[in-house]
Motif scaffolding. Structure first.
Motif, short mmCIF file in Angstrom:
data_model
loop_
_atom_site.label_atom_id
_atom_site.label_comp_id
_atom_site.label_asym_id
_atom_site.label_seq_id
_atom_site.Cartn_x
_atom_site.Cartn_y
_atom_site.Cartn_z
N VAL A 271 0.85 -1.18 0.00
CA VAL A 271 0.00 0.00 0.00
C VAL A 271 0.89 1.23 0.00
O VAL A 271 2.02 1.19 0.49
CB VAL A 271 -0.92 0.09 1.24
N ASN B 233 -4.12 4.85 3.88
CA ASN B 233 -3.33 3.86 3.13
C ASN B 233 -4.13 3.44 1.92
O ASN B 233 -5.26 2.98 2.06
CB ASN B 233 -3.08 2.62 3.98
N ARG B 234 -3.53 3.63 0.76
CA ARG B 234 -4.28 3.36 -0.46
C ARG B 234 -3.63 2.21 -1.23
O ARG B 234 -2.41 2.19 -1.41
CB ARG B 234 -4.26 4.63 -1.32
N LEU B 235 -4.44 1.27 -1.67
CA LEU B 235 -3.91 0.22 -2.52
C LEU B 235 -4.19 0.62 -3.96
O LEU B 235 -5.34 0.80 -4.36
CB LEU B 235 -4.57 -1.13 -2.22
N GLN C 254 1.94 -4.97 5.01
CA GLN C 254 2.04 -3.67 5.67
C GLN C 254 2.74 -3.85 7.03
O GLN C 254 2.54 -4.87 7.68
CB GLN C 254 0.67 -3.00 5.79
N MET D 8 -5.30 4.70 11.46
CA MET D 8 -5.20 4.32 10.04
C MET D 8 -6.54 4.12 9.36
O MET D 8 -7.45 3.52 9.91
CB MET D 8 -4.38 3.02 9.91
N LYS D 9 -6.57 4.63 8.11
CA LYS D 9 -7.74 4.38 7.26
C LYS D 9 -7.24 3.61 6.03
O LYS D 9 -6.10 3.78 5.62
CB LYS D 9 -8.38 5.69 6.83
N TRP D 10 -8.11 2.82 5.44
CA TRP D 10 -7.70 1.97 4.33
C TRP D 10 -8.59 2.21 3.14
O TRP D 10 -9.81 2.17 3.26
CB TRP D 10 -7.76 0.49 4.74
N ILE E 75 -9.22 0.61 -0.36
CA ILE E 75 -8.93 -0.51 -1.28
C ILE E 75 -10.06 -0.52 -2.31
O ILE E 75 -11.12 -1.08 -2.07
CB ILE E 75 -8.83 -1.84 -0.51
N ILE F 288 -4.27 -9.61 4.05
CA ILE F 288 -3.03 -8.93 4.48
C ILE F 288 -1.97 -10.02 4.51
O ILE F 288 -1.94 -10.87 5.41
CB ILE F 288 -3.18 -8.29 5.89
N LEU G 98 -6.72 -4.15 11.88
CA LEU G 98 -7.17 -4.96 10.72
C LEU G 98 -8.66 -5.26 10.79
O LEU G 98 -9.31 -5.39 9.75
CB LEU G 98 -6.39 -6.28 10.66
N ILE H 73 -10.73 -3.15 8.51
CA ILE H 73 -10.62 -3.17 7.03
C ILE H 73 -11.84 -3.87 6.44
O ILE H 73 -12.10 -5.04 6.74
CB ILE H 73 -9.34 -3.87 6.57
#
Ligand code: GCB
Length: 604
Positions: free
Chosen positions: A461, A469-471, A486, A500-502, A504, A512, A547, A550
């Motif tokens: 990411v 956090n960008r995928l 990660q 954290m923010k994700w 995806i 993960i 996690l 997510i």
């Protein structure tokens, strides 16, 4: 079964073995099913730093290198090597842990083994290697049998025409020097164990044998009354008119097929859904299967299950499953060195079971075959990977061909194992158009070999402002499951975890594929003291909580089950050439974080 085969082999008609030394022979499927003679044990070895056994003093390959195993015939003869007076080491093994002088050695070592044989005209003899790291040349009785590249996949040669009555000698030149254009490339975070690291055997096969076969349960609607097993097989010769029979005694299922001009068969076997018990982690049911080509029979034990995705879910046998996984390197459970036995596999997988795992990521290359088979028996799903790791030479066609061959052989070896659900084509690769072309090519090719399993790769990411956090990876379009590594809490502050923010942006399941941090077993202190078990324990607590937020998380394979050797981990007193991110130490002791993950998996 084996007895049956022997009798059959001896009774077969006396056609001359048409072996073509030096030509690569496609990998034989299910080598365990054939009568074989192990060449494991003591092999003499010569360390050859400058490859003087292969090149002359102008660097031209020699015609009478060490592979001719010369002996003085007259008193004045000059021969500057002698395998029989050289030391021995146990094969299979890596040389690094067998001879302390070779601990850091990367280069060429010659190996020699003698064995008794009786040449047979009514069957063929294959010389099979489970794996040799990395580049290897093989000679039998001074004649070249073949050359193989790639350290983790099996290969075999037809040596029928090279054998003689009485004593025979096999000589293997192994070179594990790293190169930028190899797979893996010059840098990687594990020990470059050199040598003949997996089993070696002579395998007796009929003149015509099933080179490869595939028996898979096809997907079906939930309430289907009849289930279909797709069968395909290829015999070694391209000949029409041979009979192939599939027999599953427990299901009372028997069907015959006739080869086409390519020596291939394919078709469907039908079975009542209520009679078929599916393979799953809770009941890893496998059926005895007998495959007969002409008069020769091969026995296998095959499980039936389906694997697919629906939106962000992974479905095993049509039902969503959360993959409670752990990453594992192919190292012995106690101390370093390449793992190569059922016992090694069982110990490692038992730790995974104790953690509550139903899934393992066999990183970063194909592990020994018993690892996959033992996991199948124990009800553990598998992610299997090729060593396309970090900075591969993306534009080099030979590198692509090499990666493709390793993928071919990984799939050829394990595609009848019900527990293997993901083929992984890469780990943490830097983005570029050249990489996309390379990996896109591998992904498409993998689907042509096996379109029943899921394709994935460990991505990364990219961080953005405000803890986002960008995928963002073009390879998304080629994979079924988006996976990424990660390291919040290790390469980044653990206190960031709750913020954290994700993002995806793909409607696909997310795994993960790595998270974790290092601790030296027995070192205790405050939770902000790096290398303590408490630091690692806290990291696992913060990560698991993070996690859980997510969306669409379908599984995790934290890094890693056991401390493993790596030349990149040099901190004295702490690392001592071990990557310490194991939940279990190199000696098998469980660290505090082991119990954090176990507890988290109990909630899944
Ligand atoms: C990674 C790699 C893995 C390393 C690990 C680490 O991302 O995929 O091979 O060992 O990080 O320990 O840094």
């Amino acid at each position: 079964m084996k007895k049956l085969l022997t009798t059959m082999l001896l009774a077969a008609s006396g056609v001359l073995a048409a072996s073509a030394a030096n030509e690569p022979l496609p990998l034989i499927q299910n080598v365990q099913a054939y009568e074989s003679c192990s060449l494991n044990g003591d092999w003499n070895y010569i360390v050859d730093v400058q490859e003087e056994g292969y090149y002359d003093y102008r660097m031209n390959p020699m015609r009478n290198g060490f592979f001719i195993n010369a002996k003085p015939q007259k008193p004045e003869d000059l021969i500057e090597y002698d395998f029989d007076k050289s030391p021995t080491m146990k094969i299979p093994s890596d040389w690094n842990t067998q001879d302390e002088k070779l601990f850091f050695y990367e280069g060429t070592v010659w190996f020699k083994k003698s064995f008794q044989a009786v040449p047979m005209t009514e069957c063929r003899t294959l010389l099979y290697f489970g794996a040799v790291n990395y580049d290897c040349h093989v000679w039998v009785n001074g004649k070249k049998a073949g050359h193989h590249v790639g350290g983790f996949t099996p290969f075999n040669y037809d040596i029928s025409d090279l054998l003689k009555k009485g004593e025979n000698t096999v000589i293997v030149k192994v070179d594990n020097k790293r190169h930028a254009e190899d797979v893996p490339t010059q840098i990687f975070d594990w020990w470059n164990y050199g040598g003949i690291t997996r089993d070696v055997k002579l395998v007796k096969v009929p003149m015509n044998y099933l080179e490869n076969y595939d028996l898979q349960l096809m997907k079906a609607a939930g309430k289907a009354k009849v289930r279909e097993l797709a069968f395909s097989a290829k015999m070694n010769a391209k000949e029409a008119g041979h009979q192939v029979e599939v027999y599953i005694p427990e299901l009372k299922l028997k069907q015959q097929f006739t080869t086409d001009a390519e020596g291939k068969v394919s078709g469907i076997l039908k079975v009542a859904a209520k009679k078929l018990q599916l393979w799953c982690p809770e009941t890893p049911k496998r059926y005895d299967v007998q495959l007969t080509l002409d008069a020769g029979m091969v026995a296998d034990s095959i499980g039936f299950r389906t694997i697919e995705t629906r939106g962000k879910q992974i479905l095993l046998n049509g039902k969503p499953i959360f993959l409670k996984g752990i990453s594992i390197h192919n190292e012995k459970p106690n101390g370093g060195g390449r793992a190569n036995s059922v016992e090694d596999a069982h110990t490692l997988l038992s730790w995974a079971k104790e953690l509550g795992c139903n899934f393992v990521r066999l990183a970063h290359y194909p592990h020994h075959e018993e690892m996959v088979r033992e996991a199948e028996r124990m009800g553990i799903l598998v992610w299997s990977e090729i060593p396309v790791y970090w900075t591969i030479a993306w534009t080099n066609p030979n590198t692509f061909a090499n990666a493709k061959q390793q993928l071919t052989d990984m799939i050829a070896r394990d595609h009848n194992r019900a527990n293997v659900i993901i083929w992984s084509i890469a780990n943490e690769t830097p983005h570029s158009a050249e990489r996309d072309k390379f990996l896109g090519g591998l992904a498409k090719y993998a689907r042509t070999l096996d379109n029943t399993r899921l394709i994935s790769m460990a991505m990364e990411v990219t961080g953005a402002s405000n803890y986002v956090n960008r995928l963002n990876d073009n390879m998304n379009e080629y994979v079924d499951v988006v996976s990424f590594n990660q390291y919040i809490g290790w390469y980044r502050d653990v206190n960031d975890a709750p913020k954290m923010k994700w993002v995806i942006p793909y409607d696909k399941p997310v795994i993960i594929s790595e998270f974790g941090g290092g601790a030296r077993y027995g070192y205790h202190g405050a939770k902000n003291q790096r290398w303590t078990e408490e630091f690692q324990e806290n990291l696992y607590k913060e990560n698991t909580a993070m996690l859980d937020k997510i969306e669409g998380l379908a599984g995790t394979t934290p890094w890693i089950l056991k401390d493993f050797r790596s030349p990149r981990r040099v901190l004295p007193g702490v690392q001592d050439y071990y990557n310490r991110k194991g939940l279990v130490s190199d000696k098998g002791e469980k660290k505090l974080a082991f119990y954090v993950l176990k507890k988290w998996y109990e909630t899944k």
